[in-house]
Structure formats: structure tokens, C-alpha cells
Design an enzyme around this catalytic site. Sequence first.
Site, short mmCIF file in Angstrom:
data_model
loop_
_atom_site.label_atom_id
_atom_site.label_comp_id
_atom_site.label_asym_id
_atom_site.label_seq_id
_atom_site.Cartn_x
_atom_site.Cartn_y
_atom_site.Cartn_z
N CYS A 178 8.99 -10.68 -9.03
CA CYS A 178 8.85 -11.61 -10.43
C CYS A 178 9.77 -12.93 -9.92
O CYS A 178 9.37 -13.60 -9.19
CB CYS A 178 9.68 -10.81 -11.48
N HIS A 228 5.96 -6.44 -12.14
CA HIS A 228 7.37 -5.59 -11.74
C HIS A 228 6.79 -4.13 -11.09
O HIS A 228 6.35 -3.21 -12.02
CB HIS A 228 8.29 -5.36 -13.10
N GLU A 275 8.48 -1.77 -10.06
CA GLU A 275 9.28 -0.90 -10.75
C GLU A 275 9.14 -0.21 -12.06
O GLU A 275 9.66 0.67 -12.49
CB GLU A 275 10.74 -1.40 -10.25
#
Length: 202
Positions: free
Chosen positions: A80, A184, A186
Site C-alpha cells: 500500500c 493489502h 494481509e
Amino acid sequence: MIGIIDYGLGNIAALATVYKRLNIECIVIAKGIQCKEADKLILPGVGSFDYAMKKFRSSEVYTAVEDAVLSLKKPVLGICVGMQMLADSSEEGIEKGLGWIPGKVLKLVSHDPIKVKLPHMGWNTVTPISDHSLFKSLKNSLFYFVHSYYFEPQNKQDSIAITHYTKEFTCAVNFQNFYGVQFHPEKSHEFGMTLLKNYAEI
């Protein structure tokens, strides 16, 4: 060993949790000396470009990270805003970027703000444009985005994946030992886990 750089920003705990589930060793790097323990690094980031750059450059880890990636050539993955920091500059602010991947960060523009809102927030298809090991088993997968700016690499060959929101733009880059993804991983469930596993295996 994956080293997650802790300079006060980013989803550090979420990244560590993913690697724990994958049974891949990782360490949160809050002190420069810890860089020696990691084979690969992750530079997470959230918020504005200038704030992230100031936080990183004033952190305890900055000099050691710079030495690890520039002198020792350890791979680093920006996520990001962490990806945007790899560029030379950003339209979002006045701070200089790290300049590790030639390019600039530009603002997304919506020509229909009612139908196409900014920031770009939610799931989008990511299409690899090269046979890159970071996207092994990830053709046309869905990843989670939250951003209003995007990385435009100076050299087209440094772009390794694209997505579309208001326009088609680069959402993943690679130049030498520097990698970046605008989304992202994650927060992207099994697709994100696969990408983070691929990075560990590069």
C-alpha cells in the site's frame, strides 16, 4: 526469515499472523540490528505519503533497512503506502520518496464521483502481466484495496500486475530486489496468503 518493518505504521500484526498460519518464520523489526536476522523484508504502510516518509526516515530502523536493501540486496516488499514510498515522489505530498524503483505516485481521478467514489476501497481483480513468481497460482485473483493514489513506474517492464478503477493502472511492481503491491495481501484471505507465501519463496 521474513522481517516486518515496524516504524509505527501498517498492519504489522495481521502480516505476522498470516506468516504464522503459513508456518513461515517471521520477525517484527523495531530495532536496526534485527535486520540482520531477516532474509527478506516487508515495508507496510497506511495513511498519507508525507507522514509515512517522515515516520520511516526518523525511525530507529531506517538506516539499517537502507543498508540491507541497497548494500546487501535483501528483497523488500512494499505494501500500500509502503509501495508508494518506493517511488521518487508523490502527488500527495512534498516529501521525497525512497527512489528505489524509478517512478512517481499519481492521484486517481473519478469522472463520475457519484458512481465511482474515491478512495478506491474494496475487492478488485488483479491481473498479472508477466509470468512473475510473486503471482504464482494467482491469475485474475481478487485483492483488497484502500487508496486514492497509484504507482506509475518510469519503466513499463517494472509493472508486473494491473487492475482497473477509474482507469487501468499498475498495482504491483518489481525492480531488482524491490517489490511493491498497492493492495493489502494481509486482508485478502487465501489470495493474500498465497502471495505472501510466494514472496517468502522468491
